[in-house]
Design a protein around this motif. Structure first.
Motif, PDB file in Angstrom:
ATOM      1  N   TYR A  77     -41.150 -18.045 104.695  1.00  0.00           N
ATOM      2  CA  TYR A  77     -42.575 -18.103 105.041  1.00  0.00           C
ATOM      3  C   TYR A  77     -42.805 -17.478 106.427  1.00  0.00           C
ATOM      4  N   GLY A  78     -43.474 -16.343 106.440  1.00  0.00           N
ATOM      5  CA  GLY A  78     -43.633 -15.533 107.657  1.00  0.00           C
ATOM      6  C   GLY A  78     -44.128 -16.286 108.888  1.00  0.00           C
ATOM      7  N   PRO A  79     -45.271 -16.997 108.789  1.00  0.00           N
ATOM      8  CA  PRO A  79     -45.789 -17.653 110.004  1.00  0.00           C
ATOM      9  C   PRO A  79     -44.801 -18.659 110.623  1.00  0.00           C
ATOM     10  N   TYR A  80     -44.026 -19.342 109.786  1.00  0.00           N
ATOM     11  CA  TYR A  80     -43.038 -20.310 110.313  1.00  0.00           C
ATOM     12  C   TYR A  80     -41.885 -19.542 110.965  1.00  0.00           C
ATOM     13  N   ALA A  81     -41.404 -18.517 110.285  1.00  0.00           N
ATOM     14  CA  ALA A  81     -40.278 -17.732 110.806  1.00  0.00           C
ATOM     15  C   ALA A  81     -40.629 -17.129 112.177  1.00  0.00           C
ATOM     16  N   ARG A  82     -41.844 -16.592 112.289  1.00  0.00           N
ATOM     17  CA  ARG A  82     -42.227 -15.945 113.559  1.00  0.00           C
ATOM     18  C   ARG A  82     -42.383 -16.963 114.692  1.00  0.00           C
ATOM     19  N   ALA A  83     -42.935 -18.145 114.362  1.00  0.00           N
ATOM     20  CA  ALA A  83     -43.071 -19.188 115.399  1.00  0.00           C
ATOM     21  C   ALA A  83     -41.680 -19.589 115.906  1.00  0.00           C
ATOM     22  N   MET A  84     -40.727 -19.593 114.966  1.00  0.00           N
ATOM     23  CA  MET A  84     -39.379 -20.058 115.281  1.00  0.00           C
ATOM     24  C   MET A  84     -38.641 -19.134 116.263  1.00  0.00           C
ATOM     25  N   ILE A  85     -38.982 -17.858 116.254  1.00  0.00           N
ATOM     26  CA  ILE A  85     -38.271 -16.913 117.125  1.00  0.00           C
ATOM     27  C   ILE A  85     -38.486 -17.280 118.590  1.00  0.00           C
ATOM     28  N   ARG A  86     -39.752 -17.465 118.947  1.00  0.00           N
ATOM     29  CA  ARG A  86     -40.061 -17.807 120.334  1.00  0.00           C
ATOM     30  C   ARG A  86     -39.521 -19.199 120.692  1.00  0.00           C
ATOM     31  N   ILE A  87     -39.681 -20.121 119.750  1.00  0.00           N
ATOM     32  CA  ILE A  87     -39.209 -21.483 119.996  1.00  0.00           C
ATOM     33  C   ILE A  87     -37.704 -21.478 120.277  1.00  0.00           C
ATOM     34  N   CYS A  88     -36.946 -20.709 119.513  1.00  0.00           N
ATOM     35  CA  CYS A  88     -35.488 -20.692 119.710  1.00  0.00           C
ATOM     36  C   CYS A  88     -35.105 -20.122 121.075  1.00  0.00           C
ATOM     37  N   ARG A  89     -35.848 -19.125 121.535  1.00  0.00           N
ATOM     38  CA  ARG A  89     -35.536 -18.580 122.869  1.00  0.00           C
ATOM     39  C   ARG A  89     -35.723 -19.654 123.927  1.00  0.00           C
ATOM     40  N   GLU A  90     -36.834 -20.390 123.831  1.00  0.00           N
ATOM     41  CA  GLU A  90     -37.091 -21.423 124.836  1.00  0.00           C
ATOM     42  C   GLU A  90     -36.084 -22.566 124.695  1.00  0.00           C
TER      43      GLU A  90
END
Ligand code: FAQ
Length: 312
Positions: free
Chosen positions: A143-156
């Motif tokens: 699911y695109g919107p979840y995957a994209r949110a996760m990228i930034r979250i993982c960096r932080e």
């Protein structure tokens, strides 16, 4: 027609395409995502409470600034995740109602107390460490919107993990004996609950098989748990702390650490609402919601006035 849509959906999942908000999707796929993403969002928000407990008592200005930024980041993660869940057609009010009434879960880990300053470091090292292990594969969620949110979250999240580790390392290398003991005590209390964060064993995990077929989960609970233990044991050696598990042992055949038996009765008690801090955490969220009513009313009144002004 439903069959054609379903076949096309399955084919796209098979090809590794992202599914987007307006695309057709099976009801159960939508429900599973709303469940997982909203519970993930609730975890970020409830997860602010244990560490928030130490904001006024951080030992130095530097540690206070770092902790303030970290707790603020968690609020941001909650907001991206609520937004991602909203794209599936569930309102934020509905999700919060489910949290406040006890219907929706949030991570078991945030139902444990933060008794000492070392708990803040242990949360960064172990809890954020477990969170990253679980969340990196979600960057490839179907699911695109979840995957994209996760990228930034993982960096932080990876910054959070390092700050926790560094805080513990400072105490272990430069601290007094009392401070070193405090770190070991925090590790003793956070080790097992962190290992439980990955969820029930695969053979008792009702959602894993379907979620993996749909590419919502990419790696199973037990596989992630093993990867986490393998990494954490090595990090414990660098820190100079002893994991509270006498059965930890390198297994040459498996090329993994064997570990002791997890107390699943404790886990199921915590997710049923009976952990050490469940009532306190939920009450804090409900109070925050009630105390914020005037802000929501004022914001709505302001929005209405603005709209009126534009019309005139
Ligand atoms: N706690 O069939 P499965 C963070 C529930 S990190 C509570 O295996 P699934 C960062 C599960 O919901 C923490 N409940 O379920 C941070 C299901 O119940 P349901 C948040 C748990 O979904 C750090 C039932 O057990 N991370 O916040 C737990 O396939 C520091 C059966 O389980 C995420 O949410 C648990 N530990 O796999 C913030 C990551 N485990 O819903 C502040 C995204 C299982 O049917 C400070 N979520 N349950 O009533 C996931 O990856 C998955 O949802 C799992 C569970 C792996 C958590």
């Amino acid at each position: 027609e439903e069959m054609i849509l379903e076949d096309r959906f399955e084919a796209r999942i098979g090809e590794g395409d992202f599914i987007e908000a307006k695309d057709w999707m099976p009801d159960h796929y939508r429900k599973t995502l709303v469940r997982q993403i909203s519970q993930h969002a609730h975890s970020e928000i409830v997860g602010m409470l244990p560490e928030g407990n130490w904001l006024t008592r951080a030992p130095t200005l530097k540690r206070k600034t770092i902790l303030l930024a970290k707790v603020q980041d968690e609020a941001g993660h909650g907001l991206y995740l609520y937004s991602a869940a909203e794209t599936l057609g569930t309102s934020r009010d509905q999700m919060l109602e489910a949290l406040h009434s006890g219907k929706a879960k949030y991570s078991s880990i945030f139902n444990y107390p933060t008794l000492t300053w070392a708990d803040v470091g242990a949360i960064g090292w172990l809890v954020d460490g477990a969170a990253i292990m679980n969340q990196v594969p979600i960057c490839r969620c179907s699911y695109g919107p979840y995957a994209r949110a996760m990228i930034r979250i993982c960096r932080e999240e990876s910054f959070h993990q390092r700050q926790g580790f560094e805080s513990l390392l400072t105490m272990m290398q430069k601290g007094t004996q009392a401070q070193k003991d405090m770190v070991q005590d925090a590790v003793n209390r956070w080790w097992w609950p962190s290992i439980m964060m990955f969820g029930p064993p695969d053979d008792q995990s009702p959602n894993t098989a379907q979620s993996m077929r749909w590419g919502i989960k990419r790696v199973s609970n037990d596989e992630l748990r093993q990867k986490f233990v393998d990494a954490a044991v090595e990090q414990a050696k660098v820190l100079g702390v002893i994991p509270p598990d006498p059965d930890l042992k390198w297994n040459e055949d498996r090329q993994h650490y064997d570990f002791g038996t997890i107390d699943w009765a404790e886990f199921f008690q915590v997710i049923a609402g009976n952990g050490p801090c469940n009532r306190e955490r939920l009450a804090a969220r409900v109070d925050a919601w009630d105390d914020g009513a005037w802000v929501r009313e004022a914001a709505l009144a302001h929005a209405r006035k603005q709209e009126q002004a534009h019309k005139e």
